[in-house]
Design a protein around this motif. Structure first.
Motif, PDB file in Angstrom:
ATOM      1  N   HIS A 199       0.825  -1.215   0.000  1.00  0.00           N
ATOM      2  CA  HIS A 199       0.000   0.000   0.000  1.00  0.00           C
ATOM      3  C   HIS A 199       0.860   1.267   0.000  1.00  0.00           C
ATOM      4  CE1 HIS A 199      -3.929  -1.879   0.215  1.00  0.00           C
ATOM      5  NE2 HIS A 199      -3.443  -2.732   1.104  1.00  0.00           N
ATOM      6  N   ALA A 200       2.028   1.206   0.619  1.00  0.00           N
ATOM      7  CA  ALA A 200       2.948   2.349   0.566  1.00  0.00           C
ATOM      8  C   ALA A 200       3.370   2.624  -0.878  1.00  0.00           C
ATOM      9  CB  ALA A 200       4.171   2.081   1.437  1.00  0.00           C
ATOM     10  N   ILE A 203       0.523   4.278  -2.699  1.00  0.00           N
ATOM     11  CA  ILE A 203       0.397   5.697  -2.320  1.00  0.00           C
ATOM     12  C   ILE A 203       1.413   6.533  -3.084  1.00  0.00           C
ATOM     13  CG2 ILE A 203       0.635   7.355  -0.424  1.00  0.00           C
ATOM     14  CD1 ILE A 203      -0.246   5.059   1.477  1.00  0.00           C
ATOM     15  N   VAL A 209      -5.240   7.436  -3.215  1.00  0.00           N
ATOM     16  CA  VAL A 209      -4.366   7.730  -2.085  1.00  0.00           C
ATOM     17  C   VAL A 209      -5.072   7.549  -0.743  1.00  0.00           C
ATOM     18  CG1 VAL A 209      -3.040   9.545  -0.938  1.00  0.00           C
ATOM     19  CG2 VAL A 209      -2.862   9.246  -3.417  1.00  0.00           C
ATOM     20  N   GLU A 210      -6.288   8.066  -0.625  1.00  0.00           N
ATOM     21  CA  GLU A 210      -6.982   7.953   0.663  1.00  0.00           C
ATOM     22  C   GLU A 210      -7.267   6.495   1.004  1.00  0.00           C
ATOM     23  OE1 GLU A 210     -10.953   9.676   2.997  1.00  0.00           O
ATOM     24  OE2 GLU A 210     -10.621  10.167   0.876  1.00  0.00           O
ATOM     25  N   HIS A 212      -5.607   3.776   0.000  1.00  0.00           N
ATOM     26  CA  HIS A 212      -4.380   3.056   0.340  1.00  0.00           C
ATOM     27  C   HIS A 212      -3.736   3.602   1.621  1.00  0.00           C
ATOM     28  CE1 HIS A 212      -4.474   0.547  -3.162  1.00  0.00           C
ATOM     29  NE2 HIS A 212      -4.537   1.585  -3.978  1.00  0.00           N
ATOM     30  N   THR A 213      -3.964   4.856   1.927  1.00  0.00           N
ATOM     31  CA  THR A 213      -3.432   5.405   3.174  1.00  0.00           C
ATOM     32  C   THR A 213      -4.089   4.746   4.380  1.00  0.00           C
ATOM     33  OG1 THR A 213      -2.904   7.538   2.162  1.00  0.00           O
ATOM     34  CG2 THR A 213      -3.155   7.497   4.556  1.00  0.00           C
ATOM     35  N   LYS A 214      -5.412   4.561   4.324  1.00  0.00           N
ATOM     36  CA  LYS A 214      -6.102   3.889   5.428  1.00  0.00           C
ATOM     37  C   LYS A 214      -5.627   2.453   5.552  1.00  0.00           C
ATOM     38  CE  LYS A 214     -10.275   6.777   5.292  1.00  0.00           C
ATOM     39  NZ  LYS A 214      -9.887   7.529   6.495  1.00  0.00           N
ATOM     40  N   ARG A 217      -2.042   2.342   7.106  1.00  0.00           N
ATOM     41  CA  ARG A 217      -1.959   2.611   8.544  1.00  0.00           C
ATOM     42  C   ARG A 217      -2.458   1.428   9.379  1.00  0.00           C
ATOM     43  NH1 ARG A 217      -3.036   9.161   9.175  1.00  0.00           N
ATOM     44  NH2 ARG A 217      -1.318   9.740   7.773  1.00  0.00           N
ATOM     45  N   THR A 349       3.509  11.207   4.980  1.00  0.00           N
ATOM     46  CA  THR A 349       3.156  11.324   3.563  1.00  0.00           C
ATOM     47  C   THR A 349       4.375  11.548   2.670  1.00  0.00           C
ATOM     48  OG1 THR A 349       2.763  13.703   3.858  1.00  0.00           O
ATOM     49  CG2 THR A 349       0.871  12.219   4.095  1.00  0.00           C
ATOM     50  N   LEU A 354       7.586   6.491   2.892  1.00  0.00           N
ATOM     51  CA  LEU A 354       6.841   5.399   2.257  1.00  0.00           C
ATOM     52  C   LEU A 354       7.789   4.400   1.595  1.00  0.00           C
ATOM     53  CD1 LEU A 354       4.026   7.594   0.694  1.00  0.00           C
ATOM     54  CD2 LEU A 354       3.755   6.002   2.609  1.00  0.00           C
TER      55      LEU A 354
END
Length: 447
Positions: A199-200, A203, A209-210, A212-214, A217, A349, A354
């Motif tokens: 996922h990094a 991103i 982006v949103e 894969h960011t969730k 994390r 970010t 990443l």
């Protein structure tokens, strides 16, 4: 290729391949269930899409693990009939229970994948959580069987006969808890870092982006649990090995001479002929402390044991060093993440941050494979420690090398299929899983 070497190579390849999917099955459903719980609590559709995406991934990897696990179970009988003849009645219970856990997991996967909007929402969530529980149980039960090989119990060995068999005592042998604990923690670490790394990377490519960011994390949080838990579980496992298999511990450290206040070795090249290790960094008295909480405790060296009972020293030592190295690297990355999360949120970010996780994608599985190499190769020349030698358990049938080549081709084919299916899953995120993407909305309007 010698038949004995071919049989060992095939078993090593099968175990090395299957253990990846076993770890995914132990951990990935919990990531999925956590994302599902976040959806139920917040109503955020991104978490729903993430749950579905991870759910499909769990199904793909579960199917592959089922294939490789079935192959592995057949190999035990086909390659090692001498072992199964005697060991089967003793340690068969965890395998039987693992089969039960497997079927529960399969049923729960079916309920979860096809239960959207059909079941009560919390029952549906529980089905996903149950996938994780049954997967975890499967892994622990298989490890219990392996632990029995390292710490045989639940029988008396009299005049070459196995009598007074107690399957419960065999399953809950002295090694099962340390091995199961360390394996579980390692699975969380390896799977967490692998998922976070994927996922990094996505991103960094600025795609969804949103979404894969969730995902990143959540996966990073699970990775941290494993990374920081590994030294603790490793300490428990090392103390257990020191007590039950001192020769394995000596091989791990290339420790040749018995001494008090033994040093912990980092790196180095073992020389079996001279009984020494060269170019190593030695930390005085630390090995003694690690195995007994006493800086001056005596640690037995390899020279105290018959030469024909030595495992391959170089393989065990290098594997142990690889496991330690990548374990420390992941702890450092985990510490960096915590520092960024609490004090430097803008780092989260940044591309360099990443990239750190992206490059760490395989680290957990490298450490895991190295750890299993230590466990299995370090037990040699015994298949049942102190009772039966591996050479006495192998099948007398000739031509095992052809079986090895055939199984290798199967595993390569399965790997290519998995890569294709998972890559397709990632490519379908905009259309199937991310509700903030225009392609997703367009597809839903059409349907």
């Amino acid at each position: 290729m010698d038949d004995f070497i071919a049989a060992r190579a095939q078993m090593a390849l099968s175990l090395g391949f299957h253990i990846i999917f076993a770890c995914v099955g132990m951990v990935m459903p919990f990531l999925m269930a956590f994302a599902h719980w976040k959806y139920l609590k917040t109503g955020n559709e991104i978490y729903k899409g993430l749950t579905k995406a991870w759910g499909k991934g769990v199904a793909i990897l579960f199917a592959t693990g089922a294939v490789s696990g079935t192959m592995l179970s057949f190999e035990l009988g086909l390659l090692w009939p001498g072992f199964m003849k005697h060991a089967g009645p003793i340690f068969g219970m965890p395998f039987s229970l693992e089969g039960t856990a497997f079927f529960i997991e399969a049923i729960a996967i079916g309920f979860f994948l096809y239960g959207w909007d059909k079941f009560n929402k919390w029952f549906h969530w529980f089905c996903g959580f149950l996938i994780g529980l049954s997967g975890l149980a499967s892994g622990i039960l298989v490890v219990a069987a392996n632990a029995w090989m390292n710490s045989p119990a639940g029988f008396d060995y009299i005049n070459g006969e196995y009598v007074n068999i107690d399957p419960i005592k065999a399953m809950f042998n002295e090694a099962w808890f340390p091995q199961a604990l360390h394996m579980t923690v390692a699975a969380f670490c390896a799977t967490g870092f692998a998922v976070a790394g994927v996922h990094a990377y996505l991103i960094m490519r600025k795609k969804n982006v949103e979404f894969h960011t969730k995902a990143f994390r959540i996966a990073a949080a699970f990775a941290l649990i494993g990374a920081f838990g590994a030294p603790l579980s490793g300490d428990v496992a090392a103390k257990s090995v020191a007590e039950r298999q001192p020769i394995k511990l000596a091989a791990m450290e290339a420790h040749f001479e018995t001494e008090k206040g033994a040093a912990f070795v980092l790196g180095g090249i073992p020389d079996e002929e001279k009984g020494e290790i060269n170019y190593a960094i030695k930390i005085p008295k630390v090995l003694s402390f690690l195995v007994s909480n006493d800086f001056n405790a005596e640690v037995k060296g390899l020279n105290d044991f018959p030469r024909d009972e030595w495992p391959p020293i170089a393989v065990v030592h290098y594997s142990f060093q690889i496991m330690i190295f990548f374990g420390v690297v992941m702890i450092c990355i985990g510490s960096l993440y915590l520092y960024a999360f609490f004090f430097k949120k803008h780092w989260l970010t940044k591309n360099w941050f990443l990239k750190t996780f992206f490059f760490a994608t395989p680290f957990g599985y490298i450490a895991l494979e190295a750890g299993w190499t230590v466990t299995e190769v370090g037990r040699q020349p015994w298949i049942i420690y102190g009772i039966m030698r591996t050479a006495d358990a192998v099948t007398p049938m000739p031509g095992i090398q052809y079986s090895f080549y055939f199984f290798t081709a199967i595993f390569i084919s399965l790997s290519l299929i998995i890569i294709f299916l998972l890559r397709r899953q990632i490519q379908m995120v905009p259309q199937l899983y991310d509700p903030t993407d225009g392609k997703f909305n367009l597809k839903n309007k059409k349907s």
